[in-house]
Enzyme design. Sequence first.
Site, PDB file in Angstrom:
ATOM      1  N   GLU A  25       1.965  -0.074  -4.887  1.00  0.00           N
ATOM      2  CA  GLU A  25       0.944   0.881  -5.311  1.00  0.00           C
ATOM      3  C   GLU A  25       1.641   2.198  -5.611  1.00  0.00           C
ATOM      4  O   GLU A  25       2.041   2.934  -4.705  1.00  0.00           O
ATOM      5  CB  GLU A  25      -0.107   1.083  -4.218  1.00  0.00           C
ATOM      6  CG  GLU A  25      -1.182   2.093  -4.625  1.00  0.00           C
ATOM      7  CD  GLU A  25      -2.068   2.534  -3.474  1.00  0.00           C
ATOM      8  OE1 GLU A  25      -3.151   3.071  -3.744  1.00  0.00           O
ATOM      9  OE2 GLU A  25      -1.664   2.369  -2.303  1.00  0.00           O
TER      10      GLU A  25
ATOM     11  N   ASP B 217       0.843  -1.184   0.000  1.00  0.00           N
ATOM     12  CA  ASP B 217       0.000   0.000   0.000  1.00  0.00           C
ATOM     13  C   ASP B 217       0.889   1.248   0.000  1.00  0.00           C
ATOM     14  O   ASP B 217       1.926   1.288   0.676  1.00  0.00           O
ATOM     15  CB  ASP B 217      -0.889  -0.024   1.244  1.00  0.00           C
ATOM     16  CG  ASP B 217      -1.889   1.099   1.288  1.00  0.00           C
ATOM     17  OD1 ASP B 217      -2.694   1.197   0.345  1.00  0.00           O
ATOM     18  OD2 ASP B 217      -1.880   1.860   2.268  1.00  0.00           O
TER      19      ASP B 217
END
Length: 600
Positions: free
Chosen positions: A373, A344
């Site tokens: 990400e 993330d």
Amino acid sequence: MILHNSHQSAYRDPIGPVTPGSTLRLRFQNDEGDAVTLRTWDGAEKQIPMTPLGGGLFEASITVPETPMLFWYDFIVSLPEGEIRYGNAADELGGEGTQMYGAPRSYQVTVYDPAYTTPEYLRTGVIYQIFPDRFARSGAYTAAQQKAIAQAHPEATFHPAWNEPPTLDIDPENGDNRALDFFGGTLRGITEKLDILSAMGVTVLYINPIVQARTNHRYDTGDYKTVDPILGTREDFCALTKAADARGMKVLCDGVFSHTGADSVYFNRFGRYPDVGAYQSKESPYFAWYRFDEFPDRYNTWWGFYTLPAVEKNNPDYHRFLLNGRNGVLPLWMKRGACGWRLDVADELPMDLLQEMRTAVKKQNPQGTLLGEVWEDASNKVAYGIPRSYCLGDTLDSVMNYPLRRVVIDFFTGSATAHDVARLVLHQREVYPAPFWYSLMNLLGSHDRVRALNAFAGYDQDGIIQMPREAAQKIRLRPGQLALAKERYLEALRLLCALPGAPTVYYGDELGMQGMADPWNRAPMDWEGGDTALKARVSEVLTHRRTHKLLQTGYLDIKALDNDTLAIRRYAVDGQDAFGDSLTAPDERILITRNLTAQG
């Protein structure tokens, strides 16, 4: 004419990234003047007169730096009226350049580690993303499970019916959805659906966070090492990975390491955990993980959300907690069967931490995955004032390909042309090394965006929350809109399956689920009422990709035939694919059009 086109081998050879010490041949067309100087930059400037070849063509062969880095070049062109500068196009996507004024806008050459490898299952695979609370239940909880859930989730509410809409519950302090409603999806529920996913052609499951946390999305980590009791147990996770492995499938975990939850073992703002958290005492073993402006109520947060205290990511103890080989978080879940990690907000993690993460993951399993990400160009991004390249071979295996998603949706909804799509793909070929490029997570839907069908109906704009949530809740596509959106989705999926990188399906998109941004894009899987005809067509597209090596690792040419049509060719060279492996197959040619008619 003055011209350099970095997307064509006549002007740049090789076109794409190179390894340290390689020779790069550059050519420039200048039939309006008598000289061209090549200007390079690798931390120091060099100016190299280019050799005239006749007919206004000039050439220079140079040796790129001996270490992985980003290397730059542009041109000084002599014309009768004087010298001009020529460099990259205004959008910095390479290809045909332009005359520049002021500071140079240079072409990029990615010089990457020759030892850089990424897992084969990424470049040959099909990824399926699961939001675990909303995918599948697996029977009633036992009394012991109910007790564990009540202790871990005192604020949770549970939907009695699977087909209810998610709850919208806005926190007045930050405007975010509290996300405290649960449908009770479980790890066992996922395991029970593996045969269905395998039959679709899926080979990698990317599962949103499964660790104990306060919310249903679990991006507010409560305990990095414990399965959330709503989802099941550690044994359930191990059983899932074992069952997946038996079907030739991998399980990719979702790691949130830029922040924790305020309701966590480590911060413990609400006193729900037995350990002393950083919020409770400066003597807490976790106190140095966080930065307090005024203890205890003013602390550094992730994007201003008080429920998400930001971690001091350079803290050595935090690094050890995540990475030590005995029981560090990343190796631990790989020992339990995960193939690796999707990170993330990877661009919010320090580069040295990413390097250490890569080392830890590859030490645990040389075929382990570290996928980030990163919403922008991952070869050259400035984050927090620092230039970063994630594709040199020392950090990530690859990233989620949000730039491709954006241009594909814009193409099918009319705000971009086939030329724009081809240009972005050729740019990525130019700047991403093959191990990185062929491992991209090529997605159309995700938990962070509106559902794919909503996007292909024109409802996807910049920003996570694109309209008031109460209004978003009411949006349902009209029959004609829905039918056209499905055709666009299928054609877009055909495009993804024709490109390097792993085509990715967000759970329920194959069944035609609709929904605007959170929470409407996170509704329970429509097992009973979904569009099975659409699913069959999705399966056909994915299976074709899964069973044709040429589409996985073959070379690629792409061009726009007109504003509405893309022509793609996948091919082998001298009986080999892009990685030097044997590949003997006739060229495959794919036409993609946005001139679609709604079916049904």
